[in-house]
Design a protein around this motif. Structure first.
Motif, PDB file in Angstrom:
ATOM      1  N   PHE A  61       0.826  -1.202   0.000  1.00 10.28           N
ATOM      2  CA  PHE A  61       0.000   0.000   0.000  1.00 10.28           C
ATOM      3  C   PHE A  61       0.866   1.260   0.000  1.00 10.28           C
ATOM      4  N   ILE A  62       1.933   1.267   0.811  1.00  7.52           N
ATOM      5  CA  ILE A  62       2.845   2.416   0.845  1.00  7.52           C
ATOM      6  C   ILE A  62       3.499   2.618  -0.513  1.00  7.52           C
ATOM      7  N   ASN A  63       3.949   1.520  -1.141  1.00  4.40           N
ATOM      8  CA  ASN A  63       4.589   1.596  -2.462  1.00  4.40           C
ATOM      9  C   ASN A  63       3.612   2.098  -3.519  1.00  4.40           C
ATOM     10  N   GLN A  64       2.375   1.610  -3.479  1.00  4.26           N
ATOM     11  CA  GLN A  64       1.357   2.033  -4.443  1.00  4.26           C
ATOM     12  C   GLN A  64       1.029   3.527  -4.284  1.00  4.26           C
ATOM     13  N   THR A  65       0.883   3.953  -3.031  1.00  2.00           N
ATOM     14  CA  THR A  65       0.587   5.357  -2.770  1.00  2.00           C
ATOM     15  C   THR A  65       1.737   6.257  -3.224  1.00  2.00           C
ATOM     16  N   TRP A  66       2.951   5.826  -2.942  1.00  2.00           N
ATOM     17  CA  TRP A  66       4.131   6.584  -3.365  1.00  2.00           C
ATOM     18  C   TRP A  66       4.188   6.709  -4.886  1.00  2.00           C
ATOM     19  N   ARG A  67       3.861   5.635  -5.588  1.00  2.00           N
ATOM     20  CA  ARG A  67       3.889   5.643  -7.049  1.00  2.00           C
ATOM     21  C   ARG A  67       2.854   6.614  -7.615  1.00  2.00           C
ATOM     22  N   GLU A  68       1.670   6.641  -6.990  1.00  2.00           N
ATOM     23  CA  GLU A  68       0.623   7.555  -7.454  1.00  2.00           C
ATOM     24  C   GLU A  68       0.996   9.017  -7.216  1.00  2.00           C
ATOM     25  N   HIS A  70       4.310  10.248  -6.845  1.00  2.00           N
ATOM     26  CA  HIS A  70       5.584  10.661  -7.430  1.00  2.00           C
ATOM     27  C   HIS A  70       5.899   9.978  -8.768  1.00  2.00           C
ATOM     28  N   GLN A  71       4.987   9.144  -9.251  1.00  2.00           N
ATOM     29  CA  GLN A  71       5.167   8.446 -10.527  1.00  2.00           C
ATOM     30  C   GLN A  71       6.443   7.599 -10.563  1.00  2.00           C
ATOM     31  N   THR A  72       6.847   7.094  -9.403  1.00  2.00           N
ATOM     32  CA  THR A  72       7.991   6.191  -9.326  1.00  2.00           C
ATOM     33  C   THR A  72       7.862   5.339  -8.068  1.00  2.00           C
ATOM     34  N   ASN A  73       8.483   4.168  -8.102  1.00  2.00           N
ATOM     35  CA  ASN A  73       8.436   3.288  -6.935  1.00  2.00           C
ATOM     36  C   ASN A  73       9.310   3.848  -5.815  1.00  2.00           C
ATOM     37  N   ILE A  74       8.904   3.605  -4.606  1.00  2.00           N
ATOM     38  CA  ILE A  74       9.683   4.021  -3.448  1.00  2.00           C
ATOM     39  C   ILE A  74      10.926   3.149  -3.327  1.00  2.00           C
ATOM     40  N   SER A  75      12.037   3.736  -2.873  1.00  2.00           N
ATOM     41  CA  SER A  75      13.266   2.952  -2.699  1.00  2.00           C
ATOM     42  C   SER A  75      13.101   1.972  -1.542  1.00  2.00           C
ATOM     43  N   LEU A  76      13.886   0.927  -1.576  1.00  2.00           N
ATOM     44  CA  LEU A  76      13.802  -0.100  -0.533  1.00  2.00           C
ATOM     45  C   LEU A  76      14.150   0.482   0.835  1.00  2.00           C
TER      46      LEU A  76
END
Length: 507
Positions: A61-68, A70-76
């Motif tokens: 969910f955090i990764n999906q929200t970040w992508r929406e 910033h249009q990029t995946n969150i770093s590990l």
């Protein structure tokens, strides 16, 4: 017995009566304890365990929200940091809760504070439940913080309430309600987090918001029961309210004896004024009591119980248990804790506090040695991993029978009414700080020392056992005033030696 012998043998008759097993408590007393526990320390255990099940789903969910956003995946690294913040902010909230819990218990009363504390649980449930539909993972951080505040206040105030409403004969068993409710909360979180219930991806917001259920249960049940009689008489001077509370909790037959005990404690406290935590540190009359709760609460977190759970999944995999079955085995560890807490509750007023907590730490010391050996020789034989699992469960049993249950009870018993809230603030703050320290430092200790980290825990357990054996008096079946006298005699033990030395100098 003939009347003429009654006076001569009266002390023996009294002693025989005291040695009998305590009567069953009044039904109202048991229900009041259950009402206090369900929204108190149950919440602590529940929120510690329930966060484990949805780990992967929340991270997605955090990764999906970040992508929406910033249009990029969150770093590990960023994802790990955010998840660690969501988990560990609970500890910071707990520290805040225990800091204000003692003050609130003096202002609002024990019962009033427990009821008001449910506001934090309801806010936490609302925020965490809304995080997914609103797309704000930040709400999880705030919600977990409020859950921590709720748990911190509950851990501070609920043991106060249970210790003050309990009659002397069963004060240990009543105090075990704290440990029992924590373990039941842990087990409930593990069970509800299974895939068959709320452990699926689409259910995780509901799972995290279920913390509102115990809050609602307490709000509808606890108002039917009275405030702490000790608080009413000693803190508020409400004689009528105290007698009414005692009659409801103990019945007409048992209220007179409890009234006498409370009145003796009040008379012993000249110019009653609740002490602040810093005033306890400056008070030499409670030096040994304060040192005892500091050591016991630090040892409760540093004794290795967290290391056991850290190694649990590794040991289960080494034993050939399938990865998808490990959550069910973990439920077994939660059930084991519940059984030991219940067993401790049945034994504590028969064997005493000192026997259980000293024996618990001694057995944990032995388990540390055996655990180090079995982890060092995991590949020596197919049987060794199963021996490690046996050590794991033995360690959990030893912890539950002693340190896990008795520590909170001793914090109640070692202090009188004017110092008890401040003592809980100090003990609770140290417990939460130790919890935070273990969470921060422990992974590095395990990586650096590997299985030999249990030698550190061996030192903690064995030294704590020796301190308890040589310093702490038994508190079973003693009033709070009698316990203070025992510690007073402990403080004066060195005086004869000092007098002897001074007399030698005179010659």
């Amino acid at each position: 017995m003939p009347a003429k012998f009654e006076d001569e043998y009266q002390p023996l008759l009294i002693k025989e009566t005291k040695d009998k097993l305590p009567k069953l408590p009044n039904k109202s007393l048991v229900l009041a304890a259950c009402a206090a526990c369900i929204g108190g320390t149950f919440q602590y255990g529940y929120n510690v365990s329930v966060i484990n099940a949805p780990t992967l789903y929340v991270q997605n969910f955090i990764n999906q929200t970040w992508r929406e956003r910033h249009q990029t995946n969150i770093s590990l690294d960023a994802l790990t940091l955010l998840w660690s913040t969501i988990v560990s902010i609970f500890t910071l909230g707990g520290l805040v809760g225990v800091t204000v819990g003692g003050t609130l218990s003096m202002k609002l009363g024990r019962k009033g504070t427990l009821l008001a504390n449910n506001i934090f649980a309801l806010m936490a449930a609302l925020l965490m439940g809304l995080s997914f539909p609103t797309g704000f993972f930040e709400l999880l951080v705030v919600g977990r913080f409020f859950s921590g505040v709720n748990a911190g206040i509950g851990l501070c105030v609920q043991p106060l309430y249970l210790g003050e409403i309990a009659p002397t004969a069963i004060r240990g068993a009543m105090g075990m309600g704290t440990s029992i409710s924590i373990t039941v909360g842990i087990l409930s979180g593990q069970v509800i987090g299974l895939k068959e219930i709320l452990g699926k991806a689409e259910h995780w917001p509901i799972l995290l918001s279920t913390t509102c259920i115990p809050a609602f249960l307490q709000l509808v049940s606890l108002p039917w029961f009275p405030e702490s009689p000790r608080y009413l008489l000693i803190d508020k001077g409400d004689n009528k309210g105290c007698k009414k509370a005692l009659k409801q909790l103990h019945g007409s037959a048992g209220c007179d004896g409890e009234w006498d005990d409370i009145e003796k404690e009040r008379n012993n406290l000249v110019d009653f004024q609740a002490k602040k935590p810093w005033e306890l540190f400056a008070d030499r009359s409670v030096r040994w009591q304060l040192l005892t709760i500091v050591l016991l609460n630090a040892a409760q977190q540093l004794n290795g119980i967290n290391a056991i759970y850290f190694y649990a999944e590794y040991l289960f995999k080494q034993s050939g248990i399938a990865a998808d079955k490990i959550p069910y085995v973990t439920v077994g560890t939660g059930a084991c804790e519940c059984v030991t807490a219940l067993t401790c509750g049945l034994l504590i007023d028969r064997l005493g506090r000192k026997v259980l907590i000293t024996g618990g730490y001694a057995l944990m010391s032995i388990c540390c040695i055996l655990f180090t050996l079995t982890l060092s020789f995991q590949d020596a034989s197919p049987v060794v991993p199963y021996l490690s699992i046996a050590c794991l469960f033995a360690f959990i049993l030893s912890f539950g029978l002693g340190p896990g249950g008795v520590t909170n009870i001793l914090t109640t018993e070692l202090f009188t009414q004017n110092a008890r809230p401040a003592a809980y603030m100090i003990a609770g703050s140290l417990n939460w700080l130790s919890f935070f320290f273990v969470g921060l430092v422990f992974p590095f200790v395990v990586i650096g020392l590997q299985q030999y980290c249990f030698l550190v825990f061996l030192a903690v357990c064995s030294l704590t056992a020796m301190y308890i054996f040589f310093v702490i008096p038994e508190t079973k079946n003693k009033t709070f005033v009698e316990i203070q006298k025992d510690f007073k005699s402990l403080r004066h033990k060195k005086r004869p030696r000092m007098v002897t030395e001074q007399s030698r100098h005179c010659y």
